[in-house]
Design an enzyme around this catalytic site. Structure first.
Site, PDB file in Angstrom:
ATOM      1  N   ASP A 112       0.866  -1.181   0.000  1.00 14.98           N
ATOM      2  CA  ASP A 112       0.000   0.000   0.000  1.00 14.98           C
ATOM      3  C   ASP A 112       0.905   1.233   0.000  1.00 14.98           C
ATOM      4  O   ASP A 112       2.009   1.197   0.556  1.00 14.98           O
ATOM      5  CB  ASP A 112      -0.895   0.009   1.251  1.00 14.98           C
ATOM      6  CG  ASP A 112      -2.125   0.888   1.064  1.00 14.98           C
ATOM      7  OD1 ASP A 112      -3.243   0.346   1.043  1.00 14.98           O
ATOM      8  OD2 ASP A 112      -1.976   2.124   0.937  1.00 14.98           O
ATOM      9  N   SER A 138     -11.015  -3.970  -8.944  1.00 17.41           N
ATOM     10  CA  SER A 138     -10.920  -2.595  -8.426  1.00 17.41           C
ATOM     11  C   SER A 138     -11.439  -1.613  -9.471  1.00 17.41           C
ATOM     12  O   SER A 138     -12.644  -1.317  -9.481  1.00 17.41           O
ATOM     13  CB  SER A 138      -9.498  -2.277  -7.974  1.00 17.41           C
ATOM     14  OG  SER A 138      -8.577  -2.342  -9.042  1.00 17.41           O
ATOM     15  N   GLU A 172     -16.951   0.164 -19.973  1.00 20.86           N
ATOM     16  CA  GLU A 172     -18.005  -0.795 -19.635  1.00 20.86           C
ATOM     17  C   GLU A 172     -19.290  -0.360 -20.322  1.00 20.86           C
ATOM     18  O   GLU A 172     -19.582   0.841 -20.388  1.00 20.86           O
ATOM     19  CB  GLU A 172     -18.191  -0.836 -18.109  1.00 20.86           C
ATOM     20  CG  GLU A 172     -16.917  -1.321 -17.414  1.00 20.86           C
ATOM     21  CD  GLU A 172     -17.039  -1.418 -15.898  1.00 20.86           C
ATOM     22  OE1 GLU A 172     -18.104  -1.033 -15.352  1.00 20.86           O
ATOM     23  OE2 GLU A 172     -16.061  -1.855 -15.261  1.00 20.86           O
ATOM     24  N   HIS A 204     -18.751  -6.305 -13.673  1.00 25.20           N
ATOM     25  CA  HIS A 204     -18.670  -5.332 -12.575  1.00 25.20           C
ATOM     26  C   HIS A 204     -19.739  -5.614 -11.507  1.00 25.20           C
ATOM     27  O   HIS A 204     -20.535  -4.749 -11.152  1.00 25.20           O
ATOM     28  CB  HIS A 204     -18.816  -3.895 -13.115  1.00 25.20           C
ATOM     29  CG  HIS A 204     -18.226  -2.878 -12.177  1.00 25.20           C
ATOM     30  ND1 HIS A 204     -17.703  -1.691 -12.603  1.00 25.20           N
ATOM     31  CD2 HIS A 204     -18.078  -2.868 -10.827  1.00 25.20           C
ATOM     32  CE1 HIS A 204     -17.268  -0.988 -11.556  1.00 25.20           C
ATOM     33  NE2 HIS A 204     -17.483  -1.700 -10.478  1.00 25.20           N
TER      34      HIS A 204
HETATM   35  P1  NAI Z   1     -10.079   2.066   0.081  1.00 26.42           P
HETATM   36  O1  NAI Z   1      -9.944   3.509  -0.222  1.00 26.42           O
HETATM   37  O2  NAI Z   1     -10.572   1.634   1.408  1.00 26.42           O
HETATM   38  O3  NAI Z   1      -8.659   1.357  -0.167  1.00 26.42           O
HETATM   39  C1  NAI Z   1      -7.806   1.654  -1.225  1.00 26.42           C
HETATM   40  C2  NAI Z   1      -6.361   1.449  -0.748  1.00 26.42           C
HETATM   41  O4  NAI Z   1      -5.487   1.563  -1.858  1.00 26.42           O
HETATM   42  C3  NAI Z   1      -5.927   2.503   0.269  1.00 26.42           C
HETATM   43  O5  NAI Z   1      -5.405   1.862   1.406  1.00 26.42           O
HETATM   44  C4  NAI Z   1      -4.854   3.309  -0.476  1.00 26.42           C
HETATM   45  O6  NAI Z   1      -3.863   3.810   0.375  1.00 26.42           O
HETATM   46  C5  NAI Z   1      -4.311   2.276  -1.423  1.00 26.42           C
HETATM   47  N1  NAI Z   1      -3.632   2.826  -2.598  1.00 26.42           N
HETATM   48  C6  NAI Z   1      -3.892   3.970  -3.272  1.00 26.42           C
HETATM   49  N2  NAI Z   1      -3.070   4.101  -4.311  1.00 26.42           N
HETATM   50  C7  NAI Z   1      -2.246   3.028  -4.299  1.00 26.42           C
HETATM   51  C8  NAI Z   1      -1.175   2.594  -5.116  1.00 26.42           C
HETATM   52  N3  NAI Z   1      -0.786   3.306  -6.185  1.00 26.42           N
HETATM   53  N4  NAI Z   1      -0.547   1.435  -4.793  1.00 26.42           N
HETATM   54  C9  NAI Z   1      -0.930   0.724  -3.694  1.00 26.42           C
HETATM   55  N5  NAI Z   1      -1.947   1.077  -2.893  1.00 26.42           N
HETATM   56  C10 NAI Z   1      -2.595   2.201  -3.190  1.00 26.42           C
HETATM   57  O7  NAI Z   1     -10.984   1.469  -1.100  1.00 26.42           O
HETATM   58  P2  NAI Z   1     -11.861   0.146  -1.075  1.00 26.42           P
HETATM   59  O8  NAI Z   1     -13.202   0.409  -0.546  1.00 26.42           O
HETATM   60  O9  NAI Z   1     -11.062  -0.951  -0.479  1.00 26.42           O
HETATM   61  O10 NAI Z   1     -12.021  -0.099  -2.665  1.00 26.42           O
HETATM   62  C11 NAI Z   1     -10.932  -0.513  -3.453  1.00 26.42           C
HETATM   63  C12 NAI Z   1     -11.309  -0.488  -4.919  1.00 26.42           C
HETATM   64  O11 NAI Z   1     -12.393  -1.378  -5.168  1.00 26.42           O
HETATM   65  C13 NAI Z   1     -11.764   0.885  -5.435  1.00 26.42           C
HETATM   66  O12 NAI Z   1     -11.187   1.133  -6.677  1.00 26.42           O
HETATM   67  C14 NAI Z   1     -13.253   0.725  -5.616  1.00 26.42           C
HETATM   68  O13 NAI Z   1     -13.762   1.563  -6.625  1.00 26.42           O
HETATM   69  C15 NAI Z   1     -13.337  -0.741  -6.017  1.00 26.42           C
HETATM   70  N6  NAI Z   1     -14.650  -1.368  -5.804  1.00 26.42           N
HETATM   71  C16 NAI Z   1     -15.095  -2.248  -6.755  1.00 26.42           C
HETATM   72  C17 NAI Z   1     -16.310  -2.877  -6.612  1.00 26.42           C
HETATM   73  C18 NAI Z   1     -16.789  -3.845  -7.629  1.00 26.42           C
HETATM   74  O14 NAI Z   1     -17.991  -4.031  -7.771  1.00 26.42           O
HETATM   75  N7  NAI Z   1     -15.904  -4.507  -8.343  1.00 26.42           N
HETATM   76  C19 NAI Z   1     -17.187  -2.576  -5.468  1.00 26.42           C
HETATM   77  C20 NAI Z   1     -16.583  -1.703  -4.480  1.00 26.42           C
HETATM   78  C21 NAI Z   1     -15.374  -1.110  -4.675  1.00 26.42           C
END
Ligand code: NAI
Length: 411
Positions: A181, A239, A269, A292
């Site tokens: 992270d 993601s 999409e 998705h």
């Molecule tokens: P979050 O904000 O809680 O976690 C994201 C993490 O990524 C943070 O800890 C951040 O510090 C880290 N991060 C940021 N840039 C980075 C990089 N370049 N390298 C490494 N780490 C990095 O977000 P959450 O809720 O865990 O969601 C994660 C992803 O999942 C988002 O993109 C969100 O849009 C996606 N998502 C997809 C869904 C789906 O239906 N497939 C549903 C819900 C979320």
């Protein structure tokens, strides 16, 4: 509990797009009897007519709350997006009208994490190819390349809400967990921080991506990162679509370097089912494709209904804007006595002074006060020791302060 100056039974809540019943139940349970629900998104005149009498509007991702629609909703107090994204709302316009917008960024965390774990197991067993083979009548019974998840290493890129849940579930399966992270994170359980992304890619049997959509995550996994992954490793992306270079992934899969991939999100999409889906990964047997739906479960929808309704109720009942999107976040402890004055205004010098002048002249003692500004808008919440009549008089004076966008009083 505080009382809005406007009776709860007359506050009109209009919910579109078949939002989970948990939301309407939450409003009714809190005394908001005037709840109207629509099974689908509306557009044009039908949408304008539906929003006109609304104090609270609830939408999902299809309803477009443009400046024109928001302007037509003259009584609007708050908007709830019963989903993750808020792009469908003109947030700047809503803010300048003093209308906070709430969403539910984390209610589907567990749903995504469960899918990722299921996919890791299926990919390590090379089930996608076996499945496609069977569909074609090809009985591939060999155990070669088919591995248990137990004892394997899963590398989590982005150890946030979803990434850390994946780590917890993976450990329960007996997997070793590495994460990378960009922010310092508290590792849960026996999870270990990788030195950097390359270190994680080189040591993982399954790599799963959970980073946000940001300039530095576009193309985070391209040809050279895929090459760094272990031969026979698998990649999961639930993601954001632009995080992985899909042409490079296709080559890594067809060339046999990677054993499989599961992809839920894509750079482009389809907007609806009528639009055909296209991707360089179509027809690659070792890929699991999903539209998705990582976070799309009945439990997530029910959770989103409860979460957003709770935020809207809290704002309506006590003025808290905690976790509002693009709006000043203000929260105060429970009101102890007297009245709570809520004042949203243009962010210009002298506003707090003008508000406190009015309160001082009204001879009301301030019990607590909180101010926050975001861009062009400020929000002040003030608890005063004052009778109902005195508070109502103060509110009408506060409304007259130039630059006032909205003011409410709670008792
Ligand atoms: P979050 O904000 O809680 O976690 C994201 C993490 O990524 C943070 O800890 C951040 O510090 C880290 N991060 C940021 N840039 C980075 C990089 N370049 N390298 C490494 N780490 C990095 O977000 P959450 O809720 O865990 O969601 C994660 C992803 O999942 C988002 O993109 C969100 O849009 C996606 N998502 C997809 C869904 C789906 O239906 N497939 C549903 C819900 C979320």
């Amino acid at each position: 509990m505080t009382e809005p100056s406007f009776p709860r039974s007359e506050i009109r809540v209009v919910l579109f797009e078949g939002i989970s019943d948990t939301a309407a139940e939450a409003f009714r349970g809190a005394g908001y009897g005037n709840v109207e629900t629509h099974p689908r998104a509306l557009t044009g005149d039908a949408l304008l007519a539906a929003v006109r009498p609304a104090h609270v509007i609830g939408i999902r991702s299809r309803t477009q709350l443009t400046a024109e629609v928001l302007a037509a909703a003259k009584k609007l107090v708050a908007v709830g997006c019963f989903c993750i994204g808020t792009d469908q709302v003109d947030l700047g316009f809503a803010r300048r009208r003093g209308v906070p917008v709430f969403n539910a960024p984390y209610s589907n965390t567990r749903s995504v994490a469960e899918l990722v774990i299921a996919e890791a197991i299926l990919l390590l067993r090379r089930i996608p190819e076996r499945n496609m083979g069977c569909h074609r009548g090809d009985w591939q019974k060999s155990a070669a390349g088919s591995r248990e998840a137990r004892g394997k290493t899963i590398g989590i890129v982005g150890y946030g809400h979803i990434g850390s849940q994946v780590g917890v579930l993976a450990e329960m399966l007996g997997m070793r967990v590495l994460y990378h992270d960009v922010s310092a994170k508290l590792p849960l359980g026996n999870v270990e921080a990788a030195r950097d992304l390359d270190d994680l890619l080189e040591r993982s049997d399954a790599v799963t991506l959970h980073v946000p959509d940001a300039p530095d995550t576009i193309g985070l996994i391209g040809e050279s990162q895929l090459r760094r992954m272990r031969p026979g490793a698998v990649l999961i992306n639930a993601s954001r679509g632009k995080v992985v270079d899909l042409d490079a992934l296709r080559s890594a899969l067809l060339g046999g370097h990677l054993a499989g991939a599961a992809v839920d999100v894509f750079p482009e999409e389809p907007a609806s089912r009528e639009v055909p889906f296209a991707s360089p990964l179509l027809g690659v047997d070792s890929v699991l494709l999903t539209p998705h739906i990582g976070g799309s479960t009945e439990e997530a929808q029910a959770g989103i209904g409860r979460e957003v309704a709770a935020k809207l109720l809290r704002y309506s009942d006590d003025g808290s804007t905690l976790s509002a999107v693009g709006f000043p976040e203000v929260t105060l402890p429970a009101q102890r006595a007297g009245a709570r004055l809520l004042h949203v205004h243009e962010n210009q010098p002298g506003m707090l002074g003008a508000i406190n002048d009015v309160i001082g002249r009204g001879d009301a003692n301030i019990d607590a006060q909180f101010l926050r500004t975001v861009e062009d808008v400020g929000y002040v919440v003030t608890d005063v020791e004052a009778s109902r009549e005195a508070a109502l008089a103060l509110q009408s004076e506060l409304r007259a302060i130039p630059g006032t966008l909205r003011s409410r009083v709670l008792f």
